[in-house]
Scaffold this motif. Structure first.
Motif, PDB file in Angstrom:
ATOM      1  N   ILE A 134      21.042  -9.998  -8.244  1.00 53.99           N
ATOM      2  CA  ILE A 134      21.978  -8.762  -7.531  1.00 53.99           C
ATOM      3  C   ILE A 134      22.678  -9.534  -6.325  1.00 53.99           C
ATOM      4  CG2 ILE A 134      19.861  -8.430  -5.984  1.00 53.99           C
ATOM      5  CD1 ILE A 134      20.622  -5.316  -6.215  1.00 53.99           C
ATOM      6  N   ARG A 135      21.976 -10.681  -5.700  1.00 57.41           N
ATOM      7  CA  ARG A 135      22.869 -11.307  -4.891  1.00 57.41           C
ATOM      8  C   ARG A 135      22.716 -12.747  -5.215  1.00 57.41           C
ATOM      9  NH1 ARG A 135      26.523 -10.639  -3.018  1.00 57.41           N
ATOM     10  NH2 ARG A 135      26.437 -11.506  -0.699  1.00 57.41           N
ATOM     11  N   PRO A 136      23.642 -13.638  -5.100  1.00 58.34           N
ATOM     12  CA  PRO A 136      23.550 -15.209  -5.136  1.00 58.34           C
ATOM     13  C   PRO A 136      22.524 -15.735  -4.087  1.00 58.34           C
ATOM     14  CG  PRO A 136      25.622 -14.750  -4.579  1.00 58.34           C
ATOM     15  CD  PRO A 136      25.141 -13.559  -4.728  1.00 58.34           C
ATOM     16  N   SER A 137      22.036 -16.939  -4.429  1.00 54.01           N
ATOM     17  CA  SER A 137      21.159 -17.452  -3.363  1.00 54.01           C
ATOM     18  C   SER A 137      21.886 -18.577  -2.715  1.00 54.01           C
ATOM     19  CB  SER A 137      19.891 -18.404  -4.273  1.00 54.01           C
ATOM     20  OG  SER A 137      19.194 -17.515  -5.057  1.00 54.01           O
ATOM     21  N   TYR A 138      22.842 -19.258  -3.035  1.00 55.40           N
ATOM     22  CA  TYR A 138      23.414 -20.329  -2.361  1.00 55.40           C
ATOM     23  C   TYR A 138      24.937 -20.246  -2.825  1.00 55.40           C
ATOM     24  CZ  TYR A 138      22.606 -23.279  -6.228  1.00 55.40           C
ATOM     25  OH  TYR A 138      22.562 -23.787  -7.348  1.00 55.40           O
TER      26      TYR A 138
END
Length: 357
Positions: free
Chosen positions: A185-189
């Motif tokens: 749902i969201r990238p981490s980096y």
């Protein structure tokens, strides 16, 4: 003008907006919790971490491309990798069109991927998604109507999930899509060399700078919301509350997806304590036990067989994990040994006697 009329005209349109913001904030908290679990298994599961980052960048890039499509800017470049995603428009548009495109980039990933699953649910759930009537309601009544719509949807969604048929290809495909959404749902980096962490503060800063860059556009959106509310009120329809209820449904889908994926990540973290040959038993038990239980209920049918099959599979998996942790690791023994060692250290030693010859 009475107090109730002021409430209806000024404060009532804000009720579903506050409700959506509340669920969106809860969604952000679950995202942070998931990223914390991912950080705990980073050393042993880097491919999984990179895969979740790829899914997040994919959703983000697709939402940005959708923003250019909606504003009729066109797409000249679409690039995506494990660490980076980029979309370039054919026509550079400024003003409201650029602001809307960036809105799809910063806010779209929290709602747009969930809309795909919501469309699937309309075909999978037999119960109708009823929207409660919202005519002449105050702020409090607006919150109640918003909460009622979310309750009806959540009840249907949970009923579907606990009775899901994993032997049905459509149901299994929906579950996999739900897991993919929760994982990415969201990238981490961002970036391969400079790994810039994406957390809740990072997202909120981007959204804040995006809104403050063009505050006039936000005021226009609020005015449009008020006008739409008055039109719905005039025609005695529930159009206004229905729009925000759907946004609330999307947040609920995302939250449930995050909860399911966090359970999977927690299982991975726990099984890392089990030696490699034995940990496979945990993952093999899930499909094998589910199929065997379904076969048992096929020959001995009972009510709610799908629910019991899923429940017994979860219970058997927890039981096997507990047994393997107890008998195939030194986790429990180590704690006992440390306690015994501590007791030994606390016992005073008698001084040695020197015997003179």
């Amino acid at each position: 003008m009475t107090g109730s009329e002021v409430d209806i005209i000024i404060f009532a349109p804000l009720a579903p907006i506050f409700g959506v913001l509340l669920f969106w904030f809860i969604q952000l908290l679950f995202i942070e919790s998931q990223k914390y679990l991912l950080s705990k298994i980073w050393d042993k599961h880097k491919p999984l971490f990179r895969f979740t980052n790829f899914l997040g960048i994919f959703f983000q890039t697709v939402c940005h491309a959708l923003g250019y499509t909606v504003t009729k800017s066109g797409i000249s470049t679409f690039y995506i990798s494990v660490n980076y995603g980029k979309v370039a428009p054919k026509k550079e548009k400024k003003g409201i069109f650029e602001w809307l495109s960036n809105s799809f980039l910063f806010i779209g990933p929290f709602f747009i991927p969930s809309s795909l699953l919501l469309i699937c649910l309309f075909f999978l759930i037999t119960n109708d998604f009823d929207i409660s009537p919202a005519v002449n309601y105050t702020f409090a009544e607006g919150m109640i109507n918003f909460g009622t719509n979310l309750h009806v949807f959540s009840e249907s969604f949970f009923s579907f999930l606990i009775s899901i048929d994993l032997l049905h290809p459509v149901h299994l495909g929906f579950l996999l899509l739900l897991i993919f959404l929760g994982m990415g749902i969201r990238p981490s980096y961002i970036g391969e060399e400079k790994q810039e962490k994406i957390d809740m503060i990072y997202d909120l800063k981007n959204i804040k700078s995006h809104i403050l860059s063009k505050p006039l556009y936000l005021i226009i959106l609020f005015l449009f919301a008020y006008v739409f509310f008055y039109v719905s009120l005039l025609f005695k329809q529930s159009w206004y509350v229905a729009i925000f209820s759907i946004l609330g449904w999307l947040s609920i889908i995302a939250i449930i997806a995050l909860v399911i994926t966090q359970v999977i990540l927690l299982l991975i973290k726990i099984t890392d304590e089990i030696p490699s040959p034995w940990k496979l038993i945990v993952y093999l038990n899930i499909p094998v036990s589910y199929v065997l239980i379904r076969l048992l209920f096929h020959f001995f049918p009972i009510k709610f067989s799908n629910v019991f099959s899923l429940f017994l599979t979860i219970i058997s998996t927890i039981f096997i994990v507990f047994l393997l942790l107890k008998y195939k690791t030194n986790k429990f023994k180590t704690k006992t040994d440390m306690k015994q060692l501590k007791k030994v250290k606390e016992v005073p030693h008698e001084p040695r006697r020197i015997i003179k010859k």
